[in-house]
Motif scaffolding. Structure first.
Motif, PDB file in Angstrom:
ATOM      1  N   SER A 153       0.817  -1.228   0.000  1.00  0.00           N
ATOM      2  CA  SER A 153       0.000   0.000   0.000  1.00  0.00           C
ATOM      3  C   SER A 153       0.847   1.274   0.000  1.00  0.00           C
ATOM      4  CB  SER A 153      -0.962   0.002   1.196  1.00  0.00           C
ATOM      5  OG  SER A 153      -0.246  -0.039   2.414  1.00  0.00           O
ATOM      6  N   THR A 154       2.160   1.140   0.277  1.00  0.00           N
ATOM      7  CA  THR A 154       3.009   2.334   0.348  1.00  0.00           C
ATOM      8  C   THR A 154       3.247   2.912  -1.046  1.00  0.00           C
ATOM      9  OG1 THR A 154       4.082   1.559   2.359  1.00  0.00           O
ATOM     10  CG2 THR A 154       5.279   3.196   1.066  1.00  0.00           C
ATOM     11  N   PHE A 155       2.812   4.143  -1.227  1.00  0.00           N
ATOM     12  CA  PHE A 155       2.902   4.848  -2.523  1.00  0.00           C
ATOM     13  C   PHE A 155       2.247   4.038  -3.633  1.00  0.00           C
ATOM     14  CE2 PHE A 155       7.058   6.040  -0.381  1.00  0.00           C
ATOM     15  CZ  PHE A 155       6.455   7.057   0.326  1.00  0.00           C
ATOM     16  N   HIS A 156       1.157   3.381  -3.322  1.00  0.00           N
ATOM     17  CA  HIS A 156       0.424   2.690  -4.384  1.00  0.00           C
ATOM     18  C   HIS A 156      -0.033   3.743  -5.390  1.00  0.00           C
ATOM     19  CE1 HIS A 156      -2.165   0.210  -6.684  1.00  0.00           C
ATOM     20  NE2 HIS A 156      -1.801  -0.842  -5.997  1.00  0.00           N
ATOM     21  N   PRO A 157       0.372   3.619  -6.653  1.00  0.00           N
ATOM     22  CA  PRO A 157       0.142   4.724  -7.592  1.00  0.00           C
ATOM     23  C   PRO A 157      -1.328   4.978  -7.897  1.00  0.00           C
ATOM     24  CG  PRO A 157       0.956   2.768  -8.748  1.00  0.00           C
ATOM     25  CD  PRO A 157       1.053   2.473  -7.274  1.00  0.00           C
ATOM     26  N   ALA A 160      -3.851   6.801  -4.399  1.00  0.00           N
ATOM     27  CA  ALA A 160      -3.409   7.963  -3.622  1.00  0.00           C
ATOM     28  C   ALA A 160      -4.528   8.984  -3.473  1.00  0.00           C
ATOM     29  CB  ALA A 160      -2.202   8.606  -4.290  1.00  0.00           C
TER      30      ALA A 160
ATOM     31  N   PHE B 124       2.688   9.048 -10.103  1.00  0.00           N
ATOM     32  CA  PHE B 124       1.593   8.077  -9.966  1.00  0.00           C
ATOM     33  C   PHE B 124       0.904   7.823 -11.317  1.00  0.00           C
ATOM     34  CE2 PHE B 124       0.982   9.323  -5.251  1.00  0.00           C
ATOM     35  CZ  PHE B 124       1.907   8.380  -4.867  1.00  0.00           C
ATOM     36  N   CYS B 128       0.568   4.228 -13.543  1.00  0.00           N
ATOM     37  CA  CYS B 128      -0.739   3.654 -13.905  1.00  0.00           C
ATOM     38  C   CYS B 128      -0.911   3.529 -15.416  1.00  0.00           C
ATOM     39  CB  CYS B 128      -1.870   4.501 -13.321  1.00  0.00           C
ATOM     40  SG  CYS B 128      -1.998   4.317 -11.539  1.00  0.00           S
ATOM     41  N   GLN B 156       5.162  -2.205  -5.300  1.00  0.00           N
ATOM     42  CA  GLN B 156       4.097  -3.004  -5.937  1.00  0.00           C
ATOM     43  C   GLN B 156       4.196  -2.917  -7.454  1.00  0.00           C
ATOM     44  OE1 GLN B 156       4.011   0.477  -5.814  1.00  0.00           O
ATOM     45  NE2 GLN B 156       2.919   0.260  -3.887  1.00  0.00           N
TER      46      GLN B 156
END
Lengths: 552, 169
Positions: A153-157, A160, B124, B128, B156
């Motif tokens: 979950s850390t800096f999940h693009p 946010a 970000f 994506c 991730q």
């Protein structure tokens, strides 16, 4: 506990650099107030009533003594010499300067700490049982799974800028100490028929304006799929969660609107696409993290001899006897015990400790508990691996630090948000209410006779003090500019989760101690032998309490 | 609303913008569009004229934040550019739409972020699956390009080529 390697350090270092640059651009006027908001929030920085507040992340509540000492130094160098233990097992600084925050984050990074995603509409700190790894009723240590969720979950693009904040809790015990049914996602660890780790995934619980108990949408999820399944839930929520009204934006509203079954079907549909992708866990990744949570290096102790010694020490001191009964919990290892340091002495904001206490607590943890500490969502601190033979000495140290009040789980150990004294969102103060109750109910024998009662106090509907799930809940409300308090009864945080019912019209702050007294009088008069408050309430309902409290 | 004078960053570089965004209210006669014109139609408008516009190298489409990418499953491969609008930067739905296009449908064309697109979100966006960004004309392009590289590692998997840290250890 989990140890950072060069990958983790690199990520956190880059985060500090990023935020330093963002702060500079904000102060230079290149980033607007509105654009800066989520950037500072996702670094834990709120702007509060009197000053900014910085929330420091403590992943699943676990930290070491070097981190505690660093935090103590930070409170001295950048703040007013105290810190607050929050209801999400984090720490909060109440008076940092916005300009200083990049330096504070740098200091935190030097001990592998950060303030990442402790606020904002993103995935927050994953929480679990404060007794994880040492609890008698545990199926398996939940912390490696919490750590894997933290990393994912850390800096999940993609997540946010969710419709609203998102909280995950993991429960791996018979008795639920993580309140997992009141989280956006509650991950319930089980062992399946083959004896392998699996998860029941519960979705759509929460407190706030609309308290809801979560629903099971995926039973028996095999462990390799934990992360991809969570990602599928979040992707559905990110696209379909409401964004037109922030009070209807949590996932609980979406799950209710779609129905749990339809929601689960939509998640499954999404999950089919990503099920075996690169985020799928493998045994190497899991074993690597599990290796950080190997049990403490226990000495072989004759439990019986230890117990006999404790018996004679009990006779020497009534105060020790009480502390042992109330603040010390059984441990899975013979000869060891779990100790709760009580941070609710009357006259101090619940969960606050000074820099001096922090350093002294770090010394105690080094001396008695393998150098590790845990914050609890009840806003106390736990030393999880104390030898029974050391308990008397530890108790004496706690006495001298004013962290030995033997009231864990009783009325004078409330959960309490910072409220109107600090928080810009609050409708009313909550700390003085906690203090008034503590002053009124200071007779320990009376409190023990009442038995365990969860008193939860929130200064507004955001429910940081978890008032909905207190046996007695107090909610601050604003009525034409004046502070009033609404009482609810019958909430429960454990596996038999329930949401409190509102007693009736609200009260002024002066009336609260007397109202609580009346509620307790009804309980004492009506209870059967040994019946706890919550059971009496469930048997009788709210009517007799209501009748007596509002009778002329 | 849609700002055609904005700054374009594409494939990590400041670039010239050949594409003209068409507003939802704008009426446009598709038969008069020359091969040298490049236009991005609102999704509804594109859909109405699908037989005429599908497969054209100079006609793209844009999705608004309440228009999911799901209906494009079978047709996206014949669209050269798909833009996703962020009416306010804090509306994060578009991140999932881009991931749907890249991960579910294996879309390989250009995905462009339009609307309230901020440099500090670009890292970000890129993870994506966005590869071009239409920024406000007052944004410093150097800042924006630097933001694309805020982090050198990721925990991730995303829609970019990064391998999660746990597979690298």
């Amino acid at each position: 506990m989990y140890q950072y390697d060069h990958y983790d350090r690199q990520v956190i270092k880059e985060r500090v650099d990023q935020y330093r640059n963002q702060t500079q651009r904000f102060l230079a006027g290149e980033i607007s107030e509105a654009e800066f908001l989520p950037l500072r929030l996702q670094n834990g920085l709120y702007v509060q009533r009197l000053a900014p507040m910085l929330r420091v992340a403590v992943p699943y509540g676990l930290y070491n003594t070097a981190q505690m000492r660093k935090l103590a130094a930070i409170t001295r160098d950048y703040d007013k010499g105290y810190i607050h233990v929050s209801t999400r097992q984090n720490f909060q600084l109440n008076w940092p300067r916005l300009e200083d925050v990049p330096d504070i984050l740098d200091e935190l990074a030097s001990v592998d700490m950060h303030a990442v995603q402790t606020s904002g509409n993103c995935i927050r700190n994953t929480t679990t049982d404060q007794y994880a790894g040492v609890a008698v009723d545990e199926i398996e240590d939940p912390r490696p799974w919490c750590e894997l969720i933290r990393q994912w979950s850390t800096f999940h693009p993609e997540f946010a800028l969710l419709p609203r904040k998102f909280k995950i809790a993991v429960c791996a015990t018979e008795e639920d100490r993580a309140a997992f049914k009141f989280h956006d996602i509650g991950v319930e660890l089980i062992h399946n028929d083959a004896g392998e780790t699996a998860f029941n995934i519960h979705v759509g619980g929460g407190l706030g304006r609309t308290p809801v108990i979560s629903q099971l949408i995926k039973p028996n999820l095999a462990w390799p799929h934990l992360i991809t399944y969570l990602e599928a839930v979040l992707r559905v929520y990110n696209q379909l969660g409401r964004r037109d009204n922030k009070y209807k934006a949590r996932i609980k509203i979406l799950v209710k609107a779609m129905g749990a079954e339809a929601f689960a079907a939509r998640v499954d549909q999404e999950w089919q696409f990503i099920k075996d992708n690169d985020n799928t866990l493998n045994i190497e990744a899991v074993d690597r993290v599990k290796a950080f949570f190997i049990p403490h290096d226990y000495q072989s102790v004759d439990d019986q001899v230890s117990n006999e010694r404790l018996q004679s020490q009990r006779l020497e001191s009534t105060a020790f006897n009480r502390w042992l009964d109330k603040n010390v919990q059984p441990h899975k290892q013979p000869g060891y015990a779990i100790v709760n340091l009580a941070l609710k002495p009357t006259g101090i904001a619940p969960g606050d400790i000074s820099d001096y206490q922090m350093e002294a607590i770090a010394d105690l943890a080094d001396r008695f508990s393998g150098g590790l500490l845990r914050n609890t969502h009840h806003q106390n601190i736990v030393l999880a691996d104390v030898k029974k033979d050391d308990l008397f000495e530890l108790w004496q140290c706690c006495e001298s630090l004013a962290i030995a009040t033997p009231n864990l789980g009783y009325l004078s150990d409330p959960i309490c948000c910072p409220g109107g004294d600090y928080c810009a969102l609050a409708n009313a103060k909550s700390i003085p209410i906690a203090e008034a109750v503590q002053r009124q109910f200071d007779d320990l024998d009376y409190l023990y006779d009442l038995g365990p009662i969860d008193l939860n106090i929130s200064g507004c509907m955001n429910a940081c003090g978890h008032h909905h799930v207190g046996h007695i809940g107090i909610l601050g409300v604003d009525k034409k500019g004046k502070e009033f308090y609404q009482i609810s009864l019958g909430g429960n945080m454990s596996r038999e989760a329930s949401i409190g019912k509102i007693l009736g019209p609200s009260f002024s702050s002066e009336e609260i101690p007397e109202v609580i007294q009346k509620i307790l009088d009804v309980y004492v008069n009506k209870r059967t032998d040994e019946e706890p408050f919550i059971d009496t309430y469930r048997r009788l309902g709210i009517a007799p309490f209501k009748e007596y409290v509002y009778a002329g | 609303m849609l700002d055609n004078a904005a700054l374009l960053i594409k494939d990590q570089q400041l670039s010239d913008n050949h594409w003209q965004l068409i507003d939802k209210e704008q009426v446009i006669d598709l038969s008069s569009v020359a091969d040298s014109d490049h236009i991005i139609l609102p999704f509804a408008h594109w859909q109405e004229n699908q037989p005429m516009v599908l497969g054209k190298a100079n006609i793209g489409l844009w999705l608004d934040s309440d228009e999911s990418a799901e209906p494009l499953a079978s047709v996206c491969h014949d669209v050269p550019l798909i833009a996703i609008n962020f009416p306010v930067f804090s509306d994060g739905r578009g991140y999932s739409y881009a991931r749907t296009l890249r991960d579910h449908f294996a879309y390989r064309g250009e995905i462009r972020a339009i609307g309230d697109v901020l440099p500090d979100q670009m890292y970000f966006y890129q993870r994506c699956g966005f590869n071009s960004f239409l920024l406000r004309s007052d944004v410093n392009p150097e800042t924006a390009i630097n933001c694309l590289n805020d982090f050198s590692l990721s925990y991730q998997a995303g829609s970019d080529q990064r391998t999660p840290i746990f597979h690298q250890r």
